[in-house]
Structure formats: C-alpha cells, structure tokens
Design an enzyme around this catalytic site. Structure first.
Site, short mmCIF file in Angstrom:
data_model
loop_
_atom_site.label_atom_id
_atom_site.label_comp_id
_atom_site.label_asym_id
_atom_site.label_seq_id
_atom_site.Cartn_x
_atom_site.Cartn_y
_atom_site.Cartn_z
N ASP A 143 8.01 -0.52 0.22
CA ASP A 143 7.39 1.25 0.27
C ASP A 143 8.30 1.80 -0.39
O ASP A 143 9.43 1.65 -0.44
CB ASP A 143 7.31 2.12 2.18
CG ASP A 143 7.09 3.17 2.34
OD1 ASP A 143 6.98 3.53 1.45
OD2 ASP A 143 6.32 3.27 3.38
N ASP A 179 3.49 -2.19 -7.21
CA ASP A 179 2.57 -1.97 -8.37
C ASP A 179 3.54 0.37 -8.46
O ASP A 179 2.79 0.92 -9.43
CB ASP A 179 1.35 -0.75 -7.40
CG ASP A 179 1.41 0.19 -6.44
OD1 ASP A 179 2.23 -0.17 -5.34
OD2 ASP A 179 0.61 1.14 -6.42
#
Ligand code: FES
Length: 357
Positions: A143, A179
């Site tokens: 995260d 990403d």
C-alpha cells in the site's frame, strides 16, 4: 551464555512482560482483528496478542524458506507453493479475513508447503523471523498510503530494510513490485542506502516482467494493473555479506578523521537526533556529560534507536523495550548482553564531530 541464547532469553523476558496491546501496530491497522475474530474468519496463526513462534509456522525439516509480505487472498502464495514443492512459503497478511482466505486457497489446492500468519509485516520480521533464515522475501504492490498524514504507515523505511536484510541469508533476495512510480522511487532510495542490500540488475533481467509463481506475481493487483496498463516497476535486492562496496571504501578512506555531523543546538533534550556519517546511520543524544553518539540500530533486531524514548540517561528501544545506557551503550535490561555501538564525539563551539574509527 552465547549471544543467541542471551537474545532468546531476553526476547522471552520482554514478551512475557509486554502488555497485550503492545502488539498492535502504532498505525492501528490491526484493530480490526477483534471483529474478524467475532466472525470466526481467522487463519490458524494469528499474532494478535504475541508473536507466533517460528517453529510453530515452519516445519523443522523445511529447506529453502520464502516469505511473502502482504499475501492478500493468496493468489501468488498458492501458485508459488504449487510450482515449487521443495520450498516452504510463509504468507504474512495484516487482514485476518484475507489471511483466512489465503489459507483456504492453500487447502483447496492441497498445498502443504505453505503457511499463513495474520500479523503486521514489520512486527513479524522484528519478532519472529530468525536472522539469516530466509532465501527470498516477496513484497508485491504494498500500500503506497498516498495521503501525507498516512505516510508513516508505509512499509518501506530504513528500519524495515534493516529487518529484511537481517532475515535474509547471505545471497538471499528481496523482490519488490509496485505500480506507483513515486513510491517506487522512494523504495529504491530507502533500499539503496541500506547496509547489506545491493540491487541486482542481473536477477531483474533474468526474471523479466514476471515469472508466475517464482517472481513478481501473479497477484490480484498485478493482474488488475496489467489489464489497466498501469506502470509495472520491479526491483530485486540481494543480501550481501558486508556493507556495500561504496560504504566500505568511504569508511576505509575516512575512518580516521573527525566528521562534523550536526550543530550542538540542534540536538533535542529529550529525544535523539538521527544523523548520517559516511553512510552510517547514527543518533545523537544529550546526556549529563554532554553528547553521546550511538549507531542508530538496536543490536537486538535493528530497530532505529532514534525512534525510542529517552529515560534516566538511557534509550528505550521502540520495538521490544531493551534499554541502553547512552554514555556506554551497555544494555541495562540484561547487563552483559549485546551493547549498542557507540562512537567518540567531540564538541567544538556549536559543532558536533564524530569519529567512526
Ligand atoms: S529491536 Fe528488539 S529490543 Fe530493539
């Protein structure tokens, strides 16, 4: 008593006296454990009150061991366990309900060479993983906590890098994928300055974009992001025997010299000031006698001492509460056991100099 015996005895002592809530992550990310327990969706191993012992997770006969931090619903874990039956995999997942789903997936596929633990990744490395025991650590799409006020919840920082480096066997690998371009840059900066970790471009080229069940995926996120054509950043770091060549050569060239590290009036009275000196992370403290300088790494499991509390001339490690005398580095929790490393300090006018050698 050997150093490892001291370590084990002291860790047990700390655990025995640790209040239950101490296991909660400071971010509060583990608070939902209680509700998950109420629904009964728990995996076999849950570290909600204390760490799960390593030998209850990993069988004694296990050969190569790999850990996935943030295994989610177990997509990669199950595929990896299926493809590499000779390896034992441990999945760490902070969400107990996801951890339970991972465990079901492993059971459904008949994978007996993997286990799932509901725990915080950082705490798991700090409390459970024996040093030098792991061949690979997989961390895919952690995260990024993009909001500024949530940044402290991010997994990657100097302390976590040290914990992973300690857990890896020499030559072991840390594989990271994300990403998020900005977070990837920050991860590279953190790992690039970590001792005992060096980026391995060769291994990255070898793995390429993804080797299913071996490196970088598949995970639920990797499949989703590929479909969305989002950037896919990958990195592999290898655990080295010693500090990186850059750090070693700098130290050899300069370790006989005094290095200015901070201004005297910049050192707070009741906490440490983290500083860097020739690639080494140090922390300065005010003491009754002046300034003390310690390596910013707890000799137990590498927590940053600069994040600890100062009490009565001692620094209390933020992870397991070991206390170290600021002036000598001696561990007062169990005298005679591993001291914190100290460095010679000189103060001239308002400048603080440190000698590493
Ligand atoms: S890391 Fe365990 S006491 Fe410091």
């Amino acid at each position: 008593m050997s150093e490892s015996s001291w370590d084990a005895a002291l860790t047990e002592l700390i655990r025995a006296t640790m209040p239950a809530h101490e296991r909660m992550h400071p971010s509060g990310r583990l608070r939902f454990r209680a509700s998950a327990r109420a629904r009964g969706s728990l995996p076999r191993h849950v570290a909600d009150r204390s760490a799960v012992p390593w030998d209850s997770i990993v069988p004694a006969h296990a050969g190569q061991i790999e850990i996935e931090v943030g295994c989610g619903k177990g997509t990669f874990l199950a595929e990896a366990a299926r493809q590499q039956p000779e390896v034992f995999f441990v999945g760490i997942e902070a969400s107990p309900s996801y951890a339970a789903q991972s465990e079901h997936r492993l059971t459904d596929r008949g994978c007996t060479n993997a286990a799932v633990v509901a725990d915080d990744g950082r705490l798991f490395f700090a409390d459970t993983v024996p040093p030098g025991s792991v061949a690979k650590v997989h961390i895919y799409h952690p995260d990024p906590w993009p909001k500024r006020r949530h940044r402290k919840r991010r997994l990657f920082d100097r302390q976590f890098a040290r914990l992973v480096a300690t857990a890896l066997a020499p030559g072991g690998k840390l594989l990271v994928a994300t990403d998020n371009t900005r977070y990837f840059g920050e991860i590279l900066a953190t790992l690039g300055s970590a001792e005992r970790l060096r980026r391995s471009r060769e291994t990255e080229l070898h793995y390429g974009d993804e080797v299913a069940g071996v490196a970088f995926g598949p995970t639920n996120f990797s499949q989703k992001y590929r479909a969305e054509e989002r950037p896919r950043h990958r990195a592999v770091y290898a655990r080295t025997e010693r500090a990186s060549i850059r750090e070693t050569s700098m130290t050899q060239a300069e370790n006989s010299a005094w290095t200015r590290v901070a201004a005297l009036d910049g050192v707070p009275t009741d906490e440490g000031l983290p500083v860097e000196c020739e690639g080494k992370e140090l922390v300065l403290f005010r003491t009754d006698d002046g300034i003390a300088c310690l390596e910013d790494s707890c000799p137990h499991r590498g927590a940053a001492l600069s994040e600890g509390k100062v009490r009565d001339g001692e620094i209390i490690c933020p992870w397991h509460g070991w206390r170290f005398v600021l002036d000598s580095g001696e561990c007062s929790t169990l005298p005679g056991s591993m001291p914190a490393k100290t460095f010679t300090v000189r103060v001239e006018s308002n400048e603080i100099f440190v000698k590493l050698g």
